[in-house]
Design a protein around this motif. Structure first.
Motif, PDB file in Angstrom:
ATOM      1  N   ASP A  23       0.829  -1.233   0.085  1.00 39.34           N
ATOM      2  CA  ASP A  23       0.043  -0.171   0.139  1.00 39.34           C
ATOM      3  C   ASP A  23       1.074   1.367  -0.057  1.00 39.34           C
ATOM      4  N   GLY A  46      -1.831  13.684   1.341  1.00 36.45           N
ATOM      5  CA  GLY A  46      -3.120  13.070   1.413  1.00 36.45           C
ATOM      6  C   GLY A  46      -3.107  11.681   1.338  1.00 36.45           C
ATOM      7  N   ALA A  47      -1.842  10.897   0.791  1.00 37.56           N
ATOM      8  CA  ALA A  47      -1.932   9.776   0.628  1.00 37.56           C
ATOM      9  C   ALA A  47      -1.341   8.894   1.726  1.00 37.56           C
ATOM     10  N   TYR A  50      -4.205   8.824   3.733  1.00 36.86           N
ATOM     11  CA  TYR A  50      -5.190   7.482   3.104  1.00 36.86           C
ATOM     12  C   TYR A  50      -4.353   6.338   3.754  1.00 36.86           C
ATOM     13  N   ASP A  51      -3.621   6.378   4.626  1.00 32.82           N
ATOM     14  CA  ASP A  51      -2.674   5.169   5.165  1.00 32.82           C
ATOM     15  C   ASP A  51      -1.742   4.595   4.342  1.00 32.82           C
TER      16      ASP A  51
ATOM     17  N   PRO B  23      -5.656  18.557   1.934  1.00 32.86           N
ATOM     18  CA  PRO B  23      -6.144  17.457   2.627  1.00 32.86           C
ATOM     19  C   PRO B  23      -6.067  17.616   4.289  1.00 32.86           C
ATOM     20  N   LEU B  26      -8.688  15.292   6.184  1.00 29.43           N
ATOM     21  CA  LEU B  26      -8.343  14.244   6.438  1.00 29.43           C
ATOM     22  C   LEU B  26      -7.257  13.895   7.174  1.00 29.43           C
ATOM     23  N   LYS B  30      -6.845  11.492  10.556  1.00 32.19           N
ATOM     24  CA  LYS B  30      -6.163  10.434  10.737  1.00 32.19           C
ATOM     25  C   LYS B  30      -5.312  10.524  11.917  1.00 32.19           C
ATOM     26  N   ASP B  54     -14.403  12.486   0.666  1.00 34.47           N
ATOM     27  CA  ASP B  54     -13.058  11.864   1.106  1.00 34.47           C
ATOM     28  C   ASP B  54     -13.367  11.010   2.298  1.00 34.47           C
ATOM     29  N   ARG B  57     -14.879   7.575   1.901  1.00 38.49           N
ATOM     30  CA  ARG B  57     -13.813   6.471   1.266  1.00 38.49           C
ATOM     31  C   ARG B  57     -12.785   6.219   2.183  1.00 38.49           C
ATOM     32  N   TRP B  58     -12.192   6.966   2.944  1.00 37.18           N
ATOM     33  CA  TRP B  58     -11.241   6.892   3.909  1.00 37.18           C
ATOM     34  C   TRP B  58     -11.844   5.742   4.844  1.00 37.18           C
ATOM     35  N   LYS B  61     -11.937   2.290   3.502  1.00 31.75           N
ATOM     36  CA  LYS B  61     -10.229   1.767   3.121  1.00 31.75           C
ATOM     37  C   LYS B  61     -10.207   1.115   4.728  1.00 31.75           C
TER      38      LYS B  61
END
Lengths: 179, 83
Positions: A23, A46-47, A50-51, B23, B26, B30, B54, B57-58, B61
């Motif tokens: 990932d 952002g990635a 998104y982990d 972002p 987000l 996190k 966002d 979707r996060w 996942k």
């Protein structure tokens, strides 16, 4: 082939597959324009949110953006000095790829970003560093333009490496980008 | 969950990411999700339109349960339950 060998063969293949679908995001950052580096850093941070693990490979024009304007490197050749003078000294001196208008466009975008609370490049690099985004700088580009590691920004995960490192990272990443 | 049901929820953690652009919300989510336990509810406040797409979707996942959205005048409240 007997049964045991078949199992071993399968285990090998599964291992390879698992390695191939990390990932992870690998990005070539090639352009040295303000807008493109901004896009690269927003996608990178952002990635992480998104982990994903993120590895950036800064090459060619993008390497100039990693210079620290406060640092100096000695022992440069004539050509190295020329490149050093001609190229933007760090991320706050970058131009827009379109509508730069001798710096007016870049200043306007920065003003707009502030108004709309979009993180600046300084903030994005800080966050990226804290979140473990790895920045690999292309050794050949640095050599070509006469940049030295000691004039690069202070960043927690900054390495100088070659194309094989990028290829190794990219081949085990789910997402690969070129900016 | 319906908007009425969401409005009655008291979140274990409220993340105020209003005023930050993509972002930002987000990243804030996190960061904050690590501070709550599995099964607890987190509420994210965001004024960024993209966050509405966002965060679900996060959650998908990360396998958190997305509970829904409550629209306020100038921002959005997003609710999720930590996996």
């Amino acid at each position: 082939m007997d049964f045991e060998n078949q199992i071993l063969e399968l285990q090998k293949k599964v291992g390879k597959l698992e390695k191939g679908t990390k990932d992870q995001l690998s990005m070539v950052v090639f352009s040295g324009d303000l807008d493109k580096i901004l896009a690269a850093m927003i996608i990178a941070t952002g990635a992480v949110a998104y982990d994903m693990q993120v590895k950036l490979f800064f090459t060619f024009w993008a390497t100039a953006s990693l210079r620290d304007p406060k640092k100096k490197a000695s022992g440069k050749s004539f050509m190295g000095k020329m490149f050093g003078m001609m190229l933007p000294k760090g991320k706050n001196k970058l131009k827009l790829s379109k509508m730069n208008m001798a710096g007016m466009g870049a200043a306007m975008i920065k003003g707009l970003m502030k108004k709309k609370n979009v993180a600046s490049l300084d903030e994005l690099f800080k966050v990226a560093g804290e979140l473990g985004v790895v920045i690999n700088i292309c050794e050949m580009s640095m050599d070509l333009m006469g940049f030295k590691k000691e004039e690069m920004i202070d960043y927690p995960n900054l390495n100088v490496c070659g194309v094989a490192t990028f290829l190794a990272d990219a081949s085990e990443s789910k997402v690969q980008l070129f900016i | 969950m319906t908007t009425e049901e969401l409005k009655t929820i008291t979140a274990n953690q409220i993340v105020d990411a209003r005023g930050t652009a993509c972002p930002g919300p987000l990243l804030a989510a996190k960061k904050a999700i690590g501070e709550i336990e599995s099964g607890e509810v987190m509420e994210i406040l965001s004024s960024d339109e993209g966050t509405k797409h966002d965060i679900p979707r996060w959650c998908e996942k990360m396998e958190h349960e997305f509970l829904g959205i409550v629209e306020e005048d100038s921002y959005t409240r997003l609710f999720l339950k930590k996996a």
